[in-house]
Design an enzyme around this catalytic site. Structure first.
Site, PDB file in Angstrom:
ATOM      1  N   LYS A   1      12.421  -2.070  14.828  1.00  0.00           N
ATOM      2  CA  LYS A   1      12.131  -3.508  14.905  1.00  0.00           C
ATOM      3  C   LYS A   1      11.238  -3.684  16.130  1.00  0.00           C
ATOM      4  O   LYS A   1      11.704  -3.627  17.272  1.00  0.00           O
ATOM      5  CB  LYS A   1      13.432  -4.298  15.052  1.00  0.00           C
TER       6      LYS A   1
ATOM      7  N   ASP B   1       9.108  -5.137  19.047  1.00  0.00           N
ATOM      8  CA  ASP B   1       9.315  -6.338  19.848  1.00  0.00           C
ATOM      9  C   ASP B   1       7.957  -6.855  20.328  1.00  0.00           C
ATOM     10  O   ASP B   1       7.547  -6.633  21.454  1.00  0.00           O
ATOM     11  CB  ASP B   1      10.210  -5.986  21.043  1.00  0.00           C
TER      12      ASP B   1
ATOM     13  N   GLU C   1      13.698   1.262   9.725  1.00  0.00           N
ATOM     14  CA  GLU C   1      12.500   1.417  10.569  1.00  0.00           C
ATOM     15  C   GLU C   1      12.673   0.625  11.866  1.00  0.00           C
ATOM     16  O   GLU C   1      13.537  -0.253  11.935  1.00  0.00           O
ATOM     17  CB  GLU C   1      11.263   0.923   9.803  1.00  0.00           C
TER      18      GLU C   1
ATOM     19  N   LYS D   1      16.394  -2.181   5.365  1.00  0.00           N
ATOM     20  CA  LYS D   1      15.925  -2.912   4.176  1.00  0.00           C
ATOM     21  C   LYS D   1      16.368  -2.196   2.912  1.00  0.00           C
ATOM     22  O   LYS D   1      16.278  -0.961   2.853  1.00  0.00           O
ATOM     23  CB  LYS D   1      14.384  -2.983   4.180  1.00  0.00           C
TER      24      LYS D   1
ATOM     25  N   SER E   1      13.291 -15.317   8.973  1.00  0.00           N
ATOM     26  CA  SER E   1      13.679 -14.285   9.937  1.00  0.00           C
ATOM     27  C   SER E   1      14.850 -13.470   9.391  1.00  0.00           C
ATOM     28  O   SER E   1      15.400 -13.766   8.330  1.00  0.00           O
ATOM     29  CB  SER E   1      14.038 -14.927  11.263  1.00  0.00           C
ATOM     30  N   LEU E   2      15.230 -12.457  10.155  1.00  0.00           N
ATOM     31  CA  LEU E   2      16.296 -11.558   9.712  1.00  0.00           C
ATOM     32  C   LEU E   2      17.630 -11.946  10.323  1.00  0.00           C
ATOM     33  O   LEU E   2      17.686 -12.446  11.452  1.00  0.00           O
ATOM     34  CB  LEU E   2      15.967 -10.129  10.157  1.00  0.00           C
TER      35      LEU E   2
ATOM     36  N   CYS F   1      12.815 -13.607  62.892  1.00  0.00           N
ATOM     37  CA  CYS F   1      12.481 -13.948  64.283  1.00  0.00           C
ATOM     38  C   CYS F   1      12.441 -15.457  64.507  1.00  0.00           C
ATOM     39  O   CYS F   1      12.181 -15.918  65.615  1.00  0.00           O
ATOM     40  CB  CYS F   1      11.155 -13.329  64.673  1.00  0.00           C
TER      41      CYS F   1
ATOM     42  N   ARG G   1       3.286 -16.300  13.116  1.00  0.00           N
ATOM     43  CA  ARG G   1       4.438 -16.722  12.322  1.00  0.00           C
ATOM     44  C   ARG G   1       4.709 -18.221  12.516  1.00  0.00           C
ATOM     45  O   ARG G   1       5.082 -18.919  11.591  1.00  0.00           O
ATOM     46  CB  ARG G   1       5.662 -15.906  12.751  1.00  0.00           C
TER      47      ARG G   1
ATOM     48  N   LYS H   1      20.541  -4.865  16.123  1.00  0.00           N
ATOM     49  CA  LYS H   1      20.014  -5.100  17.474  1.00  0.00           C
ATOM     50  C   LYS H   1      20.583  -4.092  18.465  1.00  0.00           C
ATOM     51  O   LYS H   1      21.796  -3.873  18.518  1.00  0.00           O
ATOM     52  CB  LYS H   1      20.369  -6.531  17.936  1.00  0.00           C
TER      53      LYS H   1
ATOM     54  N   CYS I   1       7.475  -9.643  65.299  1.00  0.00           N
ATOM     55  CA  CYS I   1       8.652  -9.826  64.431  1.00  0.00           C
ATOM     56  C   CYS I   1       9.242  -8.458  64.058  1.00  0.00           C
ATOM     57  O   CYS I   1       8.548  -7.592  63.511  1.00  0.00           O
ATOM     58  CB  CYS I   1       8.243 -10.585  63.171  1.00  0.00           C
TER      59      CYS I   1
ATOM     60  N   TYR J   1       4.585  -3.933   8.538  1.00  0.00           N
ATOM     61  CA  TYR J   1       5.904  -3.481   8.086  1.00  0.00           C
ATOM     62  C   TYR J   1       6.387  -4.127   6.798  1.00  0.00           C
ATOM     63  O   TYR J   1       7.498  -3.884   6.353  1.00  0.00           O
ATOM     64  CB  TYR J   1       6.948  -3.696   9.192  1.00  0.00           C
TER      65      TYR J   1
ATOM     66  N   ASP K   1     -20.889   5.117  20.667  1.00  0.00           N
ATOM     67  CA  ASP K   1     -21.732   3.992  21.100  1.00  0.00           C
ATOM     68  C   ASP K   1     -23.129   4.086  20.486  1.00  0.00           C
ATOM     69  O   ASP K   1     -23.731   3.079  20.137  1.00  0.00           O
ATOM     70  CB  ASP K   1     -21.850   3.957  22.629  1.00  0.00           C
TER      71      ASP K   1
ATOM     72  N   CYS L   1       5.273 -14.844  57.930  1.00  0.00           N
ATOM     73  CA  CYS L   1       5.597 -14.887  59.347  1.00  0.00           C
ATOM     74  C   CYS L   1       4.401 -14.227  60.043  1.00  0.00           C
ATOM     75  O   CYS L   1       4.035 -13.101  59.711  1.00  0.00           O
ATOM     76  CB  CYS L   1       6.872 -14.082  59.602  1.00  0.00           C
TER      77      CYS L   1
ATOM     78  N   GLU M   1       3.640  -6.700  13.149  1.00  0.00           N
ATOM     79  CA  GLU M   1       3.918  -7.081  14.528  1.00  0.00           C
ATOM     80  C   GLU M   1       2.781  -6.575  15.415  1.00  0.00           C
ATOM     81  O   GLU M   1       2.383  -5.409  15.311  1.00  0.00           O
ATOM     82  CB  GLU M   1       5.235  -6.404  14.929  1.00  0.00           C
TER      83      GLU M   1
ATOM     84  N   CYS N   1      10.999 -18.009  59.929  1.00  0.00           N
ATOM     85  CA  CYS N   1      11.227 -16.613  59.561  1.00  0.00           C
ATOM     86  C   CYS N   1      12.714 -16.270  59.685  1.00  0.00           C
ATOM     87  O   CYS N   1      13.322 -16.524  60.734  1.00  0.00           O
ATOM     88  CB  CYS N   1      10.409 -15.691  60.467  1.00  0.00           C
TER      89      CYS N   1
HETATM   90  S1  IVH Z   1      10.931  -7.436   8.162  1.00  0.00           S
HETATM   91  C1  IVH Z   1      11.826 -10.977   5.431  1.00  0.00           C
HETATM   92  N1  IVH Z   1      10.443  -5.366   9.679  1.00  0.00           N
HETATM   93  O1  IVH Z   1      11.553  -9.186  13.537  1.00  0.00           O
HETATM   94  C2  IVH Z   1      11.781  -9.815   6.342  1.00  0.00           C
HETATM   95  N2  IVH Z   1      10.532  -7.502  10.728  1.00  0.00           N
HETATM   96  O2  IVH Z   1      13.464 -11.842  12.366  1.00  0.00           O
HETATM   97  C3  IVH Z   1      10.684  -9.910   7.283  1.00  0.00           C
HETATM   98  N3  IVH Z   1      10.048  -7.444  13.132  1.00  0.00           N
HETATM   99  O3  IVH Z   1       9.877 -11.827  14.088  1.00  0.00           O
HETATM  100  C4  IVH Z   1      10.847  -9.132   8.487  1.00  0.00           C
HETATM  101  N4  IVH Z   1       9.720  -5.275  13.290  1.00  0.00           N
HETATM  102  O4  IVH Z   1       8.232 -10.089  13.163  1.00  0.00           O
HETATM  103  C5  IVH Z   1      10.623  -6.693   9.655  1.00  0.00           C
HETATM  104  N5  IVH Z   1       9.975  -3.445  10.880  1.00  0.00           N
HETATM  105  C6  IVH Z   1      10.144  -4.755  10.846  1.00  0.00           C
HETATM  106  C7  IVH Z   1      10.023  -5.550  11.992  1.00  0.00           C
HETATM  107  C8  IVH Z   1      10.235  -6.923  11.898  1.00  0.00           C
HETATM  108  C9  IVH Z   1       9.739  -6.427  13.950  1.00  0.00           C
HETATM  109  C10 IVH Z   1      10.198  -8.850  13.583  1.00  0.00           C
HETATM  110  C11 IVH Z   1       9.538  -9.877  12.744  1.00  0.00           C
HETATM  111  C12 IVH Z   1      10.360 -11.123  12.993  1.00  0.00           C
HETATM  112  C13 IVH Z   1      11.699 -10.571  13.346  1.00  0.00           C
HETATM  113  C14 IVH Z   1      12.689 -10.754  12.202  1.00  0.00           C
END
Ligand code: IVH
Length: 701
Positions: free
Chosen positions: A136, A138, A134, A320, A103-104, A441, A157, A344, A461, A247, A58, A456, A195, A438
């Site tokens: 995914k 959330d 790696e 990947k 998306s994937l 009672c 996104r 998944k 009661c 990522y 600080d 209540c 993310e 309630c």
């Molecule tokens: S790669 C073209 N790597 O998963 C490839 N996505 O449908 C781009 N996500 O909402 C995605 N962790 O935000 C990639 N290690 C990771 C990820 C990741 C989370 C999410 C991404 C997207 C969904 C993919």
């Protein structure tokens, strides 16, 4: 990002700045301050280490701020003081992504992964394919744009083509550098994808703090992250513990506008490591190169098994193709890249039918609707009922009997209904009518203005008394051994207890109790011993047990430290209560209300008459020493000398604090056998002392 010798130099510079180093040019001082603050941000937020304390940090920040205030023309847009912009953003601006954020595709088992590999083998004949796998994450996806080393834009996104401009919020995340040395890598413009997440321990703490302040708690970290990123006021986002894992590189060009992806940046694994070295938070120990699909499957299984012990919410793994040239060759379909797939984990979200609603009466009389569901498996457990909180929740979620609903579970948060499946709202569904009386009672329920609960208010009661007694005897309150929920319900049915003080008369009812099914001399002895021991429990436990609104464990501990006995609280006016440390108007008011109610005073007198101590004394004083004052502890692995509960008790008894996760704030990690990820993480933080159970016992000897 910083080499050992750079770190040493910056540590040295920090010391000099803190001890008043003289500069001839104020600009030089400003630049040095910026350098050291950036370095300490990196150390703290990316390495979870700290070589200076909060106060020193600080001080450095204030020095920089002072120079900038006195010399406004010097202020750099990427100065650490500029994380929070001056003005609140107006309407969110729409951003068009230069490269769509597609998306994937998903996979759910080993066979799906094998098919993915086979498809790629066909597209890349006679080539060996290496994968990078790696987690995914959330959370909420973002795209960061850097031009000439400066963060110029951050976007959500959105629909993949267009997102929302959230630069003002991204700038407050200390894991997102405002500037990074891409020029050194020949990159003049780069878009990174990642993310935004909230660590589980941080999320838990965030909710605990909100509950204390009577703010609505958040349901899951994903929605909280996404909501926080889209708020107008960045100070809010700054206070929610958001972190960004990067990522992927969306695109990267050199000063001629030529892509460097696949040219100087050859593979994904190294690219992510490069981002890490430039100061970004990235999956590091979490990612792995796999030489074939069998290794991919094994790594995915390994993570699925340890998912719950990881401090971030992840819903799967991302596989990947590592080589960027191979990625380019296989390209993408309209929706997904062909070179990557999400694996998944077993769902933490399930769809099931809402069969019925049961209305439970709490100890304060609040009626909680509980949904009875068609049993459904969800991340390892079967869910058949979930709380619906109150009438408003039912309306907000448009719930109807026989409708299908989505149930989710994240972290150690209990399952909840996230949404109704609107397509199921047909003629077979029925409106939910909240009861007006309630369920126990039958007296008329009331709902006060600004309250979400119907209550209540009948003092007699039975359901309310039952819940009050259960709460009084529970682990977090008086912790009476042998007197659990089922036994209390049974005793109430048999008329052996009606109110809390009756617990202390059970010892005189041996014959009646032994006449009940399943009761023997031994169980009776255990019960009476448990009850006897509770007569001298710490004062905070009684305070919790009384069920005063807004007085939970933390508040009760604070209160107990500031009183000699329970009756002190009766004497004190609201004004006096407000003078106590950490007591707000809500708590003060509910304490005052509790003690102005005759029947509560009567209850205290009866407890006292039955032998329960309501003042601090030698027998109930919990804190025996202060040897651990100011020290933080975490226990991990298999403990053999004491249980985890006992360990917690020992730390607190001696003035120490338990932390829920490994961070730079931790002083001691007490590691038992087979300690896992926590031990590994702690080994990387030099300031944490790793000790075994014996060494811990020595500390408190
Ligand atoms: S790669 C073209 N790597 O998963 C490839 N996505 O449908 C781009 N996500 O909402 C995605 N962790 O935000 C990639 N290690 C990771 C990820 C990741 C989370 C999410 C991404 C997207 C969904 C993919």
């Amino acid at each position: 990002m910083y080499t050992k010798s750079e770190s040493q130099k910056l540590d040295q510079l920090t010391t000099e700045l803190l001890s008043g180093k003289i500069y001839f040019e104020v600009k030089d001082k400003m630049n040095d301050l910026i350098r050291v603050i950036r370095y300490h941000d990196w150390k703290y937020y990316l390495q979870s280490e700290a070589s200076i304390n909060d106060q020193q940090y600080d001080t450095l920040f204030a020095l920089l701020k002072k120079i900038e205030t006195e010399n406004p023309s010097f202020v750099l847009s990427d100065s650490p003081t500029q994380r929070i912009g001056l003005a609140l953003s107006e309407e969110a601006k729409t951003v068009t992504h230069s490269v769509p954020m597609i998306s994937l595709d998903n996979s759910y088992d080993a066979d799906d992964l094998k098919s993915f590999d086979e498809r790629l083998q066909k597209l890349l004949p006679n080539t060996s394919i290496e994968y990078c796998v790696e987690p995914k994450f959330d959370g909420s996806s973002i795209a960061l744009l850097y031009e000439n080393d400066k963060l110029v834009r951050a976007a959500t996104r959105g629909n993949g083509v267009e997102g929302e401009d959230i630069t003002h919020n991204a700038r407050v995340l200390k894991s997102i550098p405002l500037q990074a040395n891409f020029a050194e890598k020949g990159i003049s413009k780069i878009e990174l994808r990642g993310e935004v997440v909230i660590a589980n321990d941080v999320f838990k703490k965030l909710n605990e703090d909100r509950a204390k302040e009577n703010l609505k708690t958040f349901q899951n970290s994903r929605n909280t992250a996404s909501g926080s990123l889209r708020m107008k006021d960045p100070t809010e986002a700054a206070n929610r513990g958001l972190e960004a894992f990067m990522y992927q590189i969306g695109y990267a060009v050199d000063h001629n506008n030529d892509s460097v992806l696949g040219e100087s940046l050859i593979n994904h694994f190294d690219n992510i490591n490069m981002l890490y070295s430039l100061g970004f938070k990235t999956p590091q120990s979490e990612k792995k190169i796999c030489k074939n699909i069998e290794e991919v499957i094994a790594f995915c299984n390994e993570w699925e098994a340890k998912r719950e012990t990881y401090n971030y919410e992840i819903d799967g793994m991302v596989v990947k193709v590592n080589n960027l040239e191979q990625q380019n060759r296989v390209g993408a379909t309209g929706h997904h890249p062909r070179w990557a797939i999400a694996y998944k984990f077993k769902a933490k979200k399930a769809r099931t039918k809402l069969l019925d609603i049961e209305y439970q009466v709490g100890r304060t009389g609040a009626i909680t609707p509980v949904a009875k569901l068609e049993p459904v498996p969800l991340a390892g457990v079967t869910i058949s009922s979930v709380s619906l909180h109150n009438e408003d929740f039912i309306k907000e979620k448009k719930l109807r009997l026989n409708a299908y609903v989505y149930v989710e579970r994240s972290g150690d948060v209990i399952p909840y209904i996230s949404a109704v499946d609107e397509s199921s709202l047909d003629d077979n569904t029925q409106e939910i009518i909240f009861p007006s009386n309630c369920p126990s009672c039958n007296s008329l329920l009331v709902r006060e203005a600004e309250e979400s609960a119907w209550r209540c208010i009948n003092l007699e009661c039975v359901a309310k008394s039952e819940e009050s007694i259960i709460h009084f005897a529970s682990k977090e309150a008086m912790d009476i051994d042998g007197l659990g929920r089922d036994i209390i319900i049974r005793f109430m049915k048999e008329g052996l207890i009606k109110q809390i003080p009756d617990i202390y008369l059970l010892a005189n009812k041996k014959n009646e109790i032994l006449a009940l099914d399943g009761w023997k001399e031994k169980s009776f002895k255990n019960l009476t011993e448990g009850i006897e021991a509770s007569k001298n429990k710490a004062l905070w436990r009684i305070l919790v047990g009384l069920g005063i609104r807004h007085v939970g464990v933390i508040m009760a501990k604070k209160l107990a430290k500031q009183i000699k006995g329970i009756y002190d609280l009766q004497q004190w006016t609201t004004e006096h209560l407000l003078e106590l440390e950490d007591i707000g108007p809500k708590v003060a008011e509910s304490i005052r209300q509790f003690f102005s109610n005759e029947s509560n005073i009567h209850l205290l007198k009866e407890l006292e008459n039955n032998g329960v101590s309501l003042v601090h004394n030698e027998m109930n004083s919990e804190q025996t020493g202060n040897v651990l004052a100011g020290k933080t502890f975490l226990f991990t692995g298999t403990l053999t000398k004491f249980t985890r509960d006992k360990a917690k008790e020992l730390v607190e008894k001696n003035g120490g604090t338990i932390l829920s996760g490994v961070s730079a704030k931790l002083n001691y990690l007490v590691a038992g056998a087979e300690a896992g990820s926590k031990l590994k993480k702690a080994q990387d933080i030099a300031s944490i002392q790793i000790i075994d159970e014996d060494a811990f016992l020595k500390l408190i000897e």
